[in-house]
Structures are given as structure tokens and as C-alpha cells.
Design a protein around this motif. Structure first.
Motif, PDB file in Angstrom:
ATOM      1  N   GLN A   1     -60.920 -31.844 107.676  1.00 25.45           N
ATOM      2  CA  GLN A   1     -59.590 -31.568 107.701  1.00 25.45           C
ATOM      3  C   GLN A   1     -59.039 -30.893 106.239  1.00 25.45           C
ATOM      4  O   GLN A   1     -59.552 -31.357 105.157  1.00 25.45           O
ATOM      5  CB  GLN A   1     -58.450 -32.673 108.066  1.00 25.45           C
ATOM      6  CG  GLN A   1     -58.925 -33.193 109.691  1.00 25.45           C
ATOM      7  CD  GLN A   1     -58.249 -34.249 109.996  1.00 25.45           C
ATOM      8  OE1 GLN A   1     -57.331 -34.692 108.989  1.00 25.45           O
ATOM      9  NE2 GLN A   1     -58.005 -34.566 111.240  1.00 25.45           N
ATOM     10  N   LEU A   2     -58.226 -29.807 106.242  1.00 27.34           N
ATOM     11  CA  LEU A   2     -57.676 -29.340 105.333  1.00 27.34           C
ATOM     12  C   LEU A   2     -56.649 -29.690 104.706  1.00 27.34           C
ATOM     13  O   LEU A   2     -55.736 -30.492 105.692  1.00 27.34           O
ATOM     14  CB  LEU A   2     -57.556 -27.731 105.437  1.00 27.34           C
ATOM     15  CG  LEU A   2     -58.736 -26.961 105.615  1.00 27.34           C
ATOM     16  CD1 LEU A   2     -58.678 -26.742 107.290  1.00 27.34           C
ATOM     17  CD2 LEU A   2     -58.660 -25.502 104.963  1.00 27.34           C
ATOM     18  N   SER A   3     -56.318 -29.945 103.408  1.00 27.47           N
ATOM     19  CA  SER A   3     -54.748 -30.293 103.130  1.00 27.47           C
ATOM     20  C   SER A   3     -54.505 -29.095 102.388  1.00 27.47           C
ATOM     21  O   SER A   3     -55.031 -28.122 101.959  1.00 27.47           O
ATOM     22  CB  SER A   3     -54.991 -31.164 101.760  1.00 27.47           C
ATOM     23  OG  SER A   3     -53.876 -31.460 101.114  1.00 27.47           O
TER      24      SER A   3
ATOM     25  N   LEU B   1     -52.190 -22.693  99.579  1.00 21.89           N
ATOM     26  CA  LEU B   1     -53.368 -23.532  98.967  1.00 21.89           C
ATOM     27  C   LEU B   1     -54.029 -24.483  99.598  1.00 21.89           C
ATOM     28  O   LEU B   1     -53.390 -25.235 100.531  1.00 21.89           O
ATOM     29  CB  LEU B   1     -52.670 -23.903  97.805  1.00 21.89           C
ATOM     30  CG  LEU B   1     -52.668 -23.135  96.423  1.00 21.89           C
ATOM     31  CD1 LEU B   1     -52.093 -23.998  95.409  1.00 21.89           C
ATOM     32  CD2 LEU B   1     -54.073 -22.482  95.963  1.00 21.89           C
ATOM     33  N   ALA B   2     -55.295 -24.535  99.869  1.00 20.31           N
ATOM     34  CA  ALA B   2     -55.864 -25.526 100.929  1.00 20.31           C
ATOM     35  C   ALA B   2     -57.180 -26.075 100.075  1.00 20.31           C
ATOM     36  O   ALA B   2     -57.704 -25.613  99.253  1.00 20.31           O
ATOM     37  CB  ALA B   2     -56.530 -24.737 102.061  1.00 20.31           C
ATOM     38  N   VAL B   3     -57.294 -27.333 100.458  1.00 18.48           N
ATOM     39  CA  VAL B   3     -58.216 -28.212  99.953  1.00 18.48           C
ATOM     40  C   VAL B   3     -59.198 -28.636 101.019  1.00 18.48           C
ATOM     41  O   VAL B   3     -58.788 -29.039 102.104  1.00 18.48           O
ATOM     42  CB  VAL B   3     -57.786 -29.283  99.060  1.00 18.48           C
ATOM     43  CG1 VAL B   3     -59.151 -30.261  98.541  1.00 18.48           C
ATOM     44  CG2 VAL B   3     -57.087 -28.733  97.848  1.00 18.48           C
TER      45      VAL B   3
ATOM     46  N   LYS C   1     -62.762 -28.958  97.592  1.00 18.31           N
ATOM     47  CA  LYS C   1     -63.283 -27.558  97.134  1.00 18.31           C
ATOM     48  C   LYS C   1     -61.727 -26.924  97.298  1.00 18.31           C
ATOM     49  O   LYS C   1     -60.999 -27.195  98.234  1.00 18.31           O
ATOM     50  CB  LYS C   1     -64.183 -26.889  97.897  1.00 18.31           C
ATOM     51  CG  LYS C   1     -65.540 -27.274  97.604  1.00 18.31           C
ATOM     52  CD  LYS C   1     -66.534 -26.601  98.578  1.00 18.31           C
ATOM     53  CE  LYS C   1     -67.907 -27.330  98.472  1.00 18.31           C
ATOM     54  NZ  LYS C   1     -68.872 -26.497  99.591  1.00 18.31           N
ATOM     55  N   LEU C   2     -61.311 -26.014  96.465  1.00 17.42           N
ATOM     56  CA  LEU C   2     -60.091 -25.361  96.528  1.00 17.42           C
ATOM     57  C   LEU C   2     -60.163 -24.037  97.128  1.00 17.42           C
ATOM     58  O   LEU C   2     -61.091 -23.200  96.770  1.00 17.42           O
ATOM     59  CB  LEU C   2     -59.596 -25.347  95.216  1.00 17.42           C
ATOM     60  CG  LEU C   2     -58.216 -24.667  95.143  1.00 17.42           C
ATOM     61  CD1 LEU C   2     -57.211 -25.681  95.806  1.00 17.42           C
ATOM     62  CD2 LEU C   2     -57.812 -24.613  93.318  1.00 17.42           C
TER      63      LEU C   2
END
Length: 695
Positions: free
Chosen positions: A368-370, A381-383, A387-388
Motif C-alpha cells: 500500500q502507498l502512503s 508524494l507517495a511512499v 521508496k519515494l
């Protein structure tokens, strides 16, 4: 196979034509033979390349010094910053060969051009000129494409917090002058702090520690809102394990007042028995957040004036897992899974009306992305998996190239070209301790003192978890990320051996032995894998993307969780018919089975039971049991009691039989019992800091 001379392995640029490896603007000359070995491994990334194949293709029959290949591998590990004991880039397969554990980014082939015409053009010359023009056009097209999709990089990293405490929930103030973050005082309790980014002064904002999450400013910067989790039935919070929360509320603190002195929070949304996630403040005393609505997660809006809650977004055939809100544009970005398990990005207006929806390209990464809205462009912006990424609103993701790893979350500065991030790792080990014996006195320590509560086996600096005794055998299976990502490992009493070699990044939290102890069931990459003890794997197709294997019963089959109809829904696989059936229960973390009863726990630690062969959808609560740390063994439950700190024995109705022994701080999570021994997971170190990244 690629014929290019340049490629990336993580953040290392390998240039075969120059025999160089470049990392963090430092270039190292490496022997050509060594890089030829690396190139062969890269061309077969994620696959084992045998010693014989490497010798034949790299040395081609020429005489070599003893241990030449081993020396090349040692040199590569040194250049790439890898560790032979806990490899993350190059894995050793004893007596077989080596395997590159990471994916490779191949760069386009470049050609130097210089043409001198010394005679009238002929067909050969014209052909050469044509080829040259094509190459030039290709280069121009590549440059234009790179300008169209700019490469994103992190130029520098600055440490913001410098303590041994565990920091989380970092966010900028709307004016960018302050930063909020949570600093744990125990494993679950924290205070909310602010830091003046100009003066460096830190201020504790909360008067009382609590189980706080999702800290962020209101859009005007005057107040802070956050979720507070607590038990509705008891006020005691133990000092060294997660709270068994069954109540969630939204609290608020006046920021200016809290800078002068820590403040007690005011309640904005009264305690509810369903989880509340990521609350944001809207205009006119309204709040948006994620919570369960029926059997599905929904984006909800609460009006504090009339105390009414309404649904903003609850799409059919999708499972929402996170969102963010942009107060400037008054838009929501909601992430969900569709029926095929793919990520969707839905952009909504203030009233929850769908503006557009796109599928997200995760480049094969699972999990899942943050997300947070970017202040610099129309994007997020996604983590993902540490990884960024830059996530455009059309669903396209572009990774940030840097040497920064283990990112948990990130937010861009409102005006400057920088972002704030949480970076950290968790180190847990497995211990095998007596079930009975002398009563050991609990020790007191704070986090990150590098103390092992009990002696560990298979020790590494990565996370080892969820150990299980082999039925009818002497092996212990466990999950470890020591080879770069979660895999199944076996311990024979002397050494650890990797059993699974799942190629894609996939988190594994649980698995199950077969009743005869000859196979293991585990979910990887959303699929059910049946592993034998020789490493062979059988994949069983499921109707929905799977999350975890919970149990393997000799008569009832295999219990798993899936993404649908809602998150962590319980499913059963009948091994005779190969048919999956679902239960009307979600949010399931673990299960235990007897011949007549199904027991399950939710993610808040609550345990429930129901008759095994029954159509009832009612589950009876068992409040004495702690689902975060519980084992069923020989018709008895063994569970960690958070009030007494004791490992305690219960009957099948949850009635106390006796207290067995106290467990030490940070070593309370039991995973299995066999004979007179207990397997448990113990926390060695939890490092998480706030950093600022310059982009």
C-alpha cells in the motif's frame, strides 16, 4: 539480454565501457572481469547463475587463480555496499552459484559519432549517413522525452531529530516555519512535539502522553488535530506493548497556546468503536476521515455542529485504504484497490463527487502507498516499500533517485524545494524460552539500548518474526528480510537456511505449516504458495487477491485473508475441491481452530469465537484474551496478559487457569508453543527519525 554498457543497480551506476561504478557522486575503478561477473548476474537478475556458467562466460576456459570467482563477488559486495552475512544485493547459493537480488535499470546504448567524407558519396556512405541521422534523431527524441518526464532526485539529506526515541507523524505547518512530530515515551505512548525549523527549538505540545496517530495542522495553522486510541473499559496503558484499543476519537490542541506550555486536548469527535484514520479539518467545524461503513472502508465527513456523519465516497467493487486532502484546491485524492487488485487514484471535489479516476503504475511493486499532496505541482508524494515516488494525478509514478532508503512517509515543504520524511528500520529477533521454570523478574529499559531480553537464534540486523515449530519434526520456520525482502527461512538448531525465493517485493506477516509438517502455505504477491521442504512451490489460484495465510487445519483446509469484499476478509480453501468460500467477517488478523470452534482476532487485539460448522454470523467476544500475542496448544490458550505482564494459560472459553511466568519488556509477542518451549518475537531496536530532503 541487454547489450548496453551502462546500467543501475539500486543507486549505483555501472559503466562497463569505463570499468567504473559511480555512487553518491563518487566514482570507483573496478577490474573489468569483476564487472563482467556483475553484468552476467544483472542479465539474469532474480535468478541463480551457476558457478560453471559464470566461469564459462566470463573466463571462457582461460586459466584462473584459485577462488577467482569468490574474490570477484567479494569485490562487488564491497563496491556495492553489500554484506555477505546479511546480503541485500548479491545472494550466495552454496555449491550452486550466485543471484542478483534486486532489479536492474538498463540505460539506452549511446554511440559516439564523427564522420569525415573524403570522396564523393556512394551508396555505402549514404547508408552510413542515414544510420547516423537515425541515431541523432533517436538521441534528440530521448532528450525530448527526458525533458517531458524529468528525472527526480534527492540532492541532500539533513537530520532533523537526533534522539534515541522513536519519532513518527512528521508534518510541516502551513507556513513552513514549524514541524510537528510524535516522539514515543514508550512503545505505544507518545507526546506531540513541534520544532522551530529556524531556531531549532523543540516544544512538547501535549500535556499527557497517549496513543496518538495522524497528527496534522488545521489549514489555517492555528490548531492541531489527531486521532487518539484508547480502551473504553480500562485506563491502564502498559509501558512496553501495543495498546489493545477499542475506542477511537478525534482530538484538537491550540497550537499557539501549546507552544507556551503543554496543553490538554479537547475532543472534537467522541470515542467510537470503529477505527478512525487520517482525520483532516474542513471548514465550518467539519472533519473528514476514513472509517468502516457497513463492511467496507469509506471516506466520511462529520459535522461537529449537528453531530451528523455522512458518506463522501464509498465506491462499489473497490477497497479504499488511504487518502489525502488539499485544502487549497479543496480536493481529495483517494487510493483504493479494484477487483483485480490494482491501485486506483480517485480525485474528488469537496462534496465527494468524482472528478476523474486513473490506475496507478506501481512498477510491479506490491503493498500500500502512503500519500500527501505535493505543494510544488499538481501531483502527490507517495511512499511504497520504503521508496519515494512522484505520483501524477494520471496515475504515473516516477521514482526519486537517491541513496535514501527506508522512507516511511513524506510531505513537501509549502514553499521551499524540500520535503520532510520519516526514515527508519525495525530490528526484531526470535527467542526460544521455557514455558515453565523460575519466575524471571522483568527488566526496565528504554527503547534502542541494543539489549536482547532473551538469547536470540538466527540473529541478524533485519526483522525476524512469526516463528513456528514444525509439526512432527525439529525444524523452526520463520520470516526474515535478511536477504533483502521477506522470505521463509528454516532453522535446524544450528543454522538458518532460506526456503523461499519470491522474486517481487512482498511483505509477509504470517504463514502456516501443513498438519504433517512437510509443507508450508504462504501468500506472496497476492497468491497462495504451497512450499515443500526442498524449495519447490505450487501456486493455487484464488478468486480474489490474497493478503495472508492464517491457518492450515487437517479437516477444515486453509484459512486466508483477502482484499475483498473488504480489507482482510476471511476466506477458506477446501483442499479436496480446491474451492474458496468467504465468511462474513473482515479486519481479521489471526485465527485458531478446534474441531468445533473457530476463534479469530481483529487488528485491535480483540478475540471472538463462533461454532465452526454453522451459518451464524454472530461472534462471541472473549475479552480476557489478547489477540496480539496468543497461541492455541493442546486445547488450551496461552496469551500474554497486558495487566500483569504474565504469560497466562486459559481454557477454551477464555477462563483463567493459571499464570505461568512474567515476560520481559519488548519480548511479549508469543508465536508458538511445543512441548515445554515457547517461541516469541522480541524487539531489539526501533530506529525512526525525522529527516529533511532537498530536491
Amino acid at each position: 539480454m541487454s547489450t548496453t554498457q551502462r546500467f543501475y543497480i539500486k543507486e549505483h551506476l555501472i559503466d562497463l565501457s569505463r570499468s567504473e561504478v559511480t555512487f553518491a557522486q563518487q566514482t570507483t575503478k573496478v577490474e573489468p572481469k569483476v564487472l563482467q561477473v556483475l553484468r552476467l548476474l544483472a542479465q539474469n537478475a532474480q535468478e541463480v547463475v551457476s558457478h560453471q556458467q559464470i566461469m564459462e562466460e566470463v573466463w571462457q576456459g582461460s586459466e584462473v587463480v584459485p577462488n577467482a570467482l569468490q574474490r570477484c563477488i567479494a569485490r562487488l559486495r564491497k563496491v556495492l555496499g553489500d554484506d555477505a552475512k546479511s546480503p541485500r544485493i548479491i545472494a550466495t547459493h552454496p555449491k550452486i552459484g550466485y543471484r542478483l537480488m534486486v532489479d536492474v535499470q538498463w540505460l539506452p546504448q549511446t554511440t559516439r559519432q564523427g564522420v569525415t567524407i573524403a570522396s564523393p558519396p556512394n551508396l555505402k556512405t549514404l547508408g552510413f549517413i542515414g544510420i547516423t541521422l537515425i541515431l541523432v534523431l533517436t538521441t534528440v527524441l530521448g532528450i525530448w522525452q527526458s525533458m517531458k518526464t524529468p528525472k527526480r532526485s534527492i540532492h541532500s539529506l539533513k537530520q532533523i531529530t537526533y534522539t534515541d526515541a522513536f519519532e513518527s507523524e512528521a508534518t510541516y505547518s502551513p507556513d513552513g516555519l514549524h514541524m510537528l512530530f510524535n516522539r514515543n515515551v514508550h512503545a505505544c505512548q507518545s507526546h506531540i512535539w513541534a520544532k522551530n525549523l529556524k531556531t531549532g527549538v523543540e516544544s512538547q505540545l501535549t500535556k499527557h502522553p497517549g496513543f496518538y496517530r495522524d497528527t496534522r495542522f488545521t489549514p489555517d495553522g492555528r490548531s492541531i488535530i489527531f486521532t487518539k486510541q484508547k480502551s473504553c473499559h480500562q485506563d491502564k496503558i502498559n509501558a512496553h506493548e501495543p495498546l489493545q484499543a477499542n475506542c477511537w476519537q478525534i482530538d484538537m490542541i491550540d497550537f499557539a497556546e501549546a507552544l507556551n506550555a503543554p496543553q490538554a486536548a479537547s475532543v472534537r469527535y467522541q470515542c467510537q468503536n470503529r477505527a478512525i484514520e487520517r482525520p483532516v479539518a474542513l471548514a465550518n467545524h467539519q472533519y473528514a476521515f476514513l472509517s468502516q461503513q457497513g463492511n467496507a472502508q469509506a471516506l466520511l465527513r462529520f459535522n461537529a455542529i449537528n453531530q451528523q456523519t455522512t458518506s463522501l465516497f464509498s465506491p462499489e467493487h473497490q477497497t479504499i485504504y488511504t487518502y489525502d486532502y488539499d485544502p487549497i484546491k479543496a480536493q481529495y485524492a483517494v487510493l483504493s484497490y479494484n477487483r483485480e487488485g490494482r491501485h486506483l487514484l480517485s480525485l474528488l471535489n469537496l462534496h465527494g463527487e468524482l472528478l476523474h479516476q486513473n490506475q496507478i503504475d506501481t512498477h510491479g511493486e506490491l503493498g500500500q502507498l502512503s500519500i500527501r499532496f505535493s505543494a510544488h505541482d499538481d501531483a502527490l508524494l507517495a511512499v511504497l516499500n520504503g521508496k519515494l515516488y512522484h505520483l501524477a494525478l494520471d496515475g504515473k509514478t516516477t521514482p526519486y533517485h537517491s541513496a535514501v532508503h527506508n522512507i516511511v512517509s513524506a510531505q513537501s515543504h509549502p514553499t521551499l524545494p524540500s520535503m520532510i520524511a520519516i526514515q527508519g528500520t525495525k530490528d526484531t529477533d526470535i527467542a526460544r524460552i521455557p514455558l515453565y521454570g523460575e519466575q524471571e523478574t522483568s527488566i526496565t529499559r528504554i527503547m534502542n539500548q541494543h539489549v536482547q531480553p532473551y538469547p536470540s537464534f538466527a540473529r541478524s540486523k533485519s526483522r525476524e518474526k512469526y516463528a513456528k515449530f514444525q509439526p512432527n519434526g525439529e525444524l523452526i520456520a520463520f520470516i526474515s528480510a535478511r536477504s533483502g525482502q521477506d522470505q521463509i527461512w528454516l532453522w535446524n538448531g544450528n543454522q538458518a537456511t532460506q526456503l523461499s525465493y519470491f522474486s517481487k517485493q512482498s511483505k509477509i506477516e504470517q504463514f502456516s505449516w501443513s498438519p504433517d509438517g512437510q509443507k508450508l502455505a504462504v501468500v506472496s504477491n497476492a497468491k497462495l504458495n504451497i512450499l515443500d521442504l526442498q524449495g519447490g512451490a505450487q501456486i493455487i489460484k484464488a478468486p480474489e487477491p490474497l493478503i495472508e495465510v492464517l491457518n492450515w487445519h487437517p479437516h477444515f483446509g486453509i484459512l486466508v485473508t483477502a482484499l475483498r469484499p473488504s480489507a482482510h476478509t476471511l476466506w477458506r480453501l477446501d483442499l479436496k475441491t480446491q474451492v474458496f468460500t468467504t465468511y462474513a467477517v473482515d479486519d481479521v488478523q489471526s485465527t485458531w481452530l478446534t474441531d468445533h470452534t473457530l476463534y479469530l482476532s481483529k487488528f485491535d487485539g480483540q478475540v471472538f469465537k463462533r461454532p465452526l460448522n454453522s451459518d451464524t454470523t454472530d461472534y462471541e467476544p472473549m475479552p480476557t484474551l489478547n489477540g496480539h500475542s496468543m497461541v492455541l496448544y493442546k486445547q488450551y490458550f496461552y496469551s500474554y496478559d497486558m495487566e500483569s505482564d504474565y504469560l497466562t494459560q486459559y481454557d477454551l472459553n477464555g477462563e483463567l487457569i493459571r499464570k505461568l511466568k512474567p515476560l520481559k519488556p519488548f519480548a511479549w509477542k508469543i508465536s508458538d508453543i511445543k512441548g515445554e518451549h515457547v517461541l516469541l518475537e522480541q524487539l531489539i531496536e526501533l530506529n525512526q527519525d525525522v529527516v529533511e530532503l532537498n530536491i
